[in-house]
Write a protein that holds these residues in place. Structure first.
Motif, PDB file in Angstrom:
ATOM      1  N   PHE A 277      33.993 -65.056 -47.127  1.00  0.00           N
ATOM      2  CA  PHE A 277      33.139 -66.113 -47.688  1.00  0.00           C
ATOM      3  C   PHE A 277      32.977 -67.262 -46.691  1.00  0.00           C
ATOM      4  O   PHE A 277      31.878 -67.772 -46.472  1.00  0.00           O
ATOM      5  N   ILE A 278      34.089 -67.664 -46.069  1.00  0.00           N
ATOM      6  CA  ILE A 278      34.045 -68.772 -45.109  1.00  0.00           C
ATOM      7  C   ILE A 278      33.199 -68.394 -43.896  1.00  0.00           C
ATOM      8  O   ILE A 278      32.397 -69.190 -43.399  1.00  0.00           O
ATOM      9  N   LEU A 279      33.380 -67.146 -43.416  1.00  0.00           N
ATOM     10  CA  LEU A 279      32.598 -66.698 -42.255  1.00  0.00           C
ATOM     11  C   LEU A 279      31.106 -66.665 -42.584  1.00  0.00           C
ATOM     12  O   LEU A 279      30.282 -67.094 -41.778  1.00  0.00           O
ATOM     13  N   ARG A 280      30.759 -66.174 -43.783  1.00  0.00           N
ATOM     14  CA  ARG A 280      29.350 -66.144 -44.175  1.00  0.00           C
ATOM     15  C   ARG A 280      28.791 -67.549 -44.285  1.00  0.00           C
ATOM     16  O   ARG A 280      27.652 -67.815 -43.896  1.00  0.00           O
ATOM     17  N   SER A 281      29.599 -68.469 -44.837  1.00  0.00           N
ATOM     18  CA  SER A 281      29.149 -69.853 -44.972  1.00  0.00           C
ATOM     19  C   SER A 281      28.911 -70.482 -43.611  1.00  0.00           C
ATOM     20  O   SER A 281      27.948 -71.208 -43.389  1.00  0.00           O
TER      21      SER A 281
ATOM     22  N   ASN B 164      34.338 -75.760 -47.565  1.00  0.00           N
ATOM     23  CA  ASN B 164      35.330 -74.767 -47.194  1.00  0.00           C
ATOM     24  C   ASN B 164      36.362 -74.542 -48.282  1.00  0.00           C
ATOM     25  O   ASN B 164      37.404 -73.943 -48.036  1.00  0.00           O
ATOM     26  N   LYS B 165      36.111 -75.022 -49.495  1.00  0.00           N
ATOM     27  CA  LYS B 165      37.033 -74.802 -50.591  1.00  0.00           C
ATOM     28  C   LYS B 165      36.868 -73.392 -51.145  1.00  0.00           C
ATOM     29  O   LYS B 165      35.822 -72.780 -51.025  1.00  0.00           O
ATOM     30  N   ILE B 166      37.934 -72.884 -51.783  1.00  0.00           N
ATOM     31  CA  ILE B 166      37.841 -71.599 -52.446  1.00  0.00           C
ATOM     32  C   ILE B 166      36.834 -71.713 -53.592  1.00  0.00           C
ATOM     33  O   ILE B 166      36.924 -72.641 -54.395  1.00  0.00           O
ATOM     34  N   PRO B 167      35.865 -70.806 -53.701  1.00  0.00           N
ATOM     35  CA  PRO B 167      34.927 -70.851 -54.825  1.00  0.00           C
ATOM     36  C   PRO B 167      35.683 -70.843 -56.149  1.00  0.00           C
ATOM     37  O   PRO B 167      36.712 -70.182 -56.278  1.00  0.00           O
ATOM     38  N   ARG B 168      35.164 -71.559 -57.125  1.00  0.00           N
ATOM     39  CA  ARG B 168      35.873 -71.731 -58.394  1.00  0.00           C
ATOM     40  C   ARG B 168      36.245 -70.415 -59.066  1.00  0.00           C
ATOM     41  O   ARG B 168      37.369 -70.252 -59.551  1.00  0.00           O
ATOM     42  N   PRO B 169      35.337 -69.392 -59.129  1.00  0.00           N
ATOM     43  CA  PRO B 169      35.731 -68.122 -59.758  1.00  0.00           C
ATOM     44  C   PRO B 169      36.912 -67.454 -59.059  1.00  0.00           C
ATOM     45  O   PRO B 169      37.769 -66.866 -59.710  1.00  0.00           O
ATOM     46  N   LEU B 170      36.948 -67.529 -57.714  1.00  0.00           N
ATOM     47  CA  LEU B 170      38.067 -66.941 -56.983  1.00  0.00           C
ATOM     48  C   LEU B 170      39.359 -67.687 -57.281  1.00  0.00           C
ATOM     49  O   LEU B 170      40.418 -67.075 -57.475  1.00  0.00           O
ATOM     50  N   ALA B 171      39.282 -69.004 -57.322  1.00  0.00           N
ATOM     51  CA  ALA B 171      40.467 -69.815 -57.601  1.00  0.00           C
ATOM     52  C   ALA B 171      41.002 -69.538 -59.002  1.00  0.00           C
ATOM     53  O   ALA B 171      42.217 -69.422 -59.206  1.00  0.00           O
ATOM     54  N   GLN B 172      40.096 -69.409 -59.972  1.00  0.00           N
ATOM     55  CA  GLN B 172      40.519 -69.144 -61.346  1.00  0.00           C
ATOM     56  C   GLN B 172      41.212 -67.791 -61.461  1.00  0.00           C
ATOM     57  O   GLN B 172      42.247 -67.661 -62.127  1.00  0.00           O
ATOM     58  N   ALA B 173      40.641 -66.775 -60.801  1.00  0.00           N
ATOM     59  CA  ALA B 173      41.237 -65.444 -60.865  1.00  0.00           C
ATOM     60  C   ALA B 173      42.596 -65.418 -60.176  1.00  0.00           C
ATOM     61  O   ALA B 173      43.551 -64.813 -60.681  1.00  0.00           O
ATOM     62  N   LEU B 174      42.691 -66.073 -59.034  1.00  0.00           N
ATOM     63  CA  LEU B 174      43.952 -66.114 -58.303  1.00  0.00           C
ATOM     64  C   LEU B 174      45.027 -66.796 -59.133  1.00  0.00           C
ATOM     65  O   LEU B 174      46.164 -66.313 -59.237  1.00  0.00           O
ATOM     66  N   LEU B 175      44.670 -67.905 -59.759  1.00  0.00           N
ATOM     67  CA  LEU B 175      45.615 -68.631 -60.600  1.00  0.00           C
ATOM     68  C   LEU B 175      46.040 -67.786 -61.795  1.00  0.00           C
ATOM     69  O   LEU B 175      47.232 -67.718 -62.134  1.00  0.00           O
ATOM     70  N   HIS B 176      45.070 -67.116 -62.416  1.00  0.00           N
ATOM     71  CA  HIS B 176      45.380 -66.327 -63.611  1.00  0.00           C
ATOM     72  C   HIS B 176      46.359 -65.197 -63.299  1.00  0.00           C
ATOM     73  O   HIS B 176      47.379 -65.028 -63.986  1.00  0.00           O
TER      74      HIS B 176
ATOM     75  N   ASN C 196      33.820 -58.463 -56.851  1.00  0.00           N
ATOM     76  CA  ASN C 196      32.369 -58.366 -56.634  1.00  0.00           C
ATOM     77  C   ASN C 196      31.745 -59.760 -56.648  1.00  0.00           C
ATOM     78  O   ASN C 196      30.646 -59.953 -57.162  1.00  0.00           O
ATOM     79  N   TYR C 197      32.422 -60.722 -56.062  1.00  0.00           N
ATOM     80  CA  TYR C 197      31.961 -62.115 -56.068  1.00  0.00           C
ATOM     81  C   TYR C 197      30.550 -62.222 -55.475  1.00  0.00           C
ATOM     82  O   TYR C 197      30.275 -61.683 -54.398  1.00  0.00           O
ATOM     83  N   GLY C 198      29.677 -62.898 -56.206  1.00  0.00           N
ATOM     84  CA  GLY C 198      28.288 -63.049 -55.768  1.00  0.00           C
ATOM     85  C   GLY C 198      27.377 -61.954 -56.275  1.00  0.00           C
ATOM     86  O   GLY C 198      26.154 -62.068 -56.187  1.00  0.00           O
ATOM     87  N   GLY C 199      27.954 -60.866 -56.816  1.00  0.00           N
ATOM     88  CA  GLY C 199      27.166 -59.782 -57.370  1.00  0.00           C
ATOM     89  C   GLY C 199      27.139 -59.856 -58.894  1.00  0.00           C
ATOM     90  O   GLY C 199      27.558 -60.848 -59.489  1.00  0.00           O
ATOM     91  N   ARG C 200      26.678 -58.788 -59.507  1.00  0.00           N
ATOM     92  CA  ARG C 200      26.628 -58.732 -60.968  1.00  0.00           C
ATOM     93  C   ARG C 200      27.576 -57.645 -61.461  1.00  0.00           C
ATOM     94  O   ARG C 200      27.442 -56.475 -61.095  1.00  0.00           O
TER      95      ARG C 200
END
Length: 294
Positions: A26-30, A70-82, A128-132
């Motif tokens: 994600f960071i590299l793409r950004s 450069n922050k972790i996207p919110r969905p990724l952070a939520q999943a990691l925390l969970h 599948n972050y960013g996909g459906r």
């Protein structure tokens, strides 16, 4: 899809590693996107300004990123925390999860259809972050329970008319010409085709399909006969390309026989534990192509 065993430590190590890999991607793409959107100004067409001033200004712009870029996207952070704080882990093993995760690493963001909704659904959606990612679930009450915990997940209630004790008869039905003809499952005359799905499910070109539901471990349960068949027909009916289809619990008779018959042994890429991975090509460009490869 719902947890039956605890593989906490190994699973959390896998999940942490995959999340870190996705974060790096994600960071590299950004970074690449930012460099394309803000290229270094051309000096030749700016005679009225000092070239050193222009260079300094360009360098300043390239490093002038907002605090959140450069922050972790919110969905990724939520999943990691969970998952790092939960004692509940998915039913699939570390090796089984890794098979699908590797395909998602190559194909995501993409369209991912999952038969089943459970505690691992947030994981699949995050991979599948960013996909459906869409989940089809037999239990309406369970959908509401999961939605309260993970409101961002897209899921739909599905009614199954089949039962595990009908599997042998449905296998014979599936050999008929109405079931081997390639077409949209929504309009199929085959008894195995699921007809009550939302229209959008039939119209979407799915890159990955996982069959890990409905319930199939007792005689009166719906069984996965129709889910496996419909997944195979969706793959064959897409306009072009290939669909990766995964079937879990192939240690059971229904999942074993129906995946081999309707997803085809010739299309199977590998089996790891109780998970089989098939790659099914489109048949629409050649309707004379045999249902299974010779």
């Amino acid at each position: 899809m719902r947890p039956k065993t605890n593989q906490g430590l190994n699973f959390k190590i896998l999940l942490l590693g995959v999340f870190l890999a996705f974060l790096l991607l994600f960071i590299l793409r950004s970074s690449l996107s930012t460099s394309k959107e803000n290229p270094t100004p051309v000096l030749q067409n700016l005679p009225a300004r000092n070239s050193n001033d222009v260079i300094e200004e360009a360098e300043a712009k390239s490093t002038n990123c907002s605090p959140s870029c450069n922050k972790i996207p919110r969905p990724l952070a939520q999943a990691l925390l969970h998952y790092t704080t939960s004692t509940i882990t998915p039913q699939q093993t570390l090796k089984e999860i890794s098979v699908t995760a590797k395909v998602l690493e190559k194909k995501s963001p993409c369209n991912f259809l999952v038969f089943g909704l459970g505690h691992d659904s947030l994981m699949w959606s995050t991979f599948n972050y960013g996909g459906r990612t869409v989940f089809l679930e037999e239990d309406g009450a369970w959908i509401e329970q999961i939605k309260r915990r993970f409101p961002t997940l897209e899921s739909y209630h599905v009614k199954y008319d089949s039962k595990v004790n009908q599997a042998e008869n449905l296998m014979d039905v599936g050999k008929g010409p109405e079931c081997t003809a390639v077409g949209d499952p929504k309009f199929s005359m085959c008894q195995l085709a699921l007809k009550g799905l939302p229209n959008d499910i039939y119209e979407t070109k799915w890159d990955l399909i996982m069959v890990d539901a409905p319930t199939g471990y007792y005689e009166e349960a719906p069984g996965r006969m129709t889910a496996i068949y419909t997944a195979g027909m969706m793959a064959r009916n897409r306009e072009e390309g290939e669909t990766d289809v995964f079937v879990h619990d192939v240690n059971r008779v229904v999942e074993d026989k129906f995946s081999n018959a309707f997803l085809c042994e010739g299309y199977m890429k590998k089996q790891v534990g109780r998970l089989r991975h098939f790659t099914i090509p489109s048949h629409r460009d050649n309707l004379d192509k045999p249902f299974c490869p010779v």
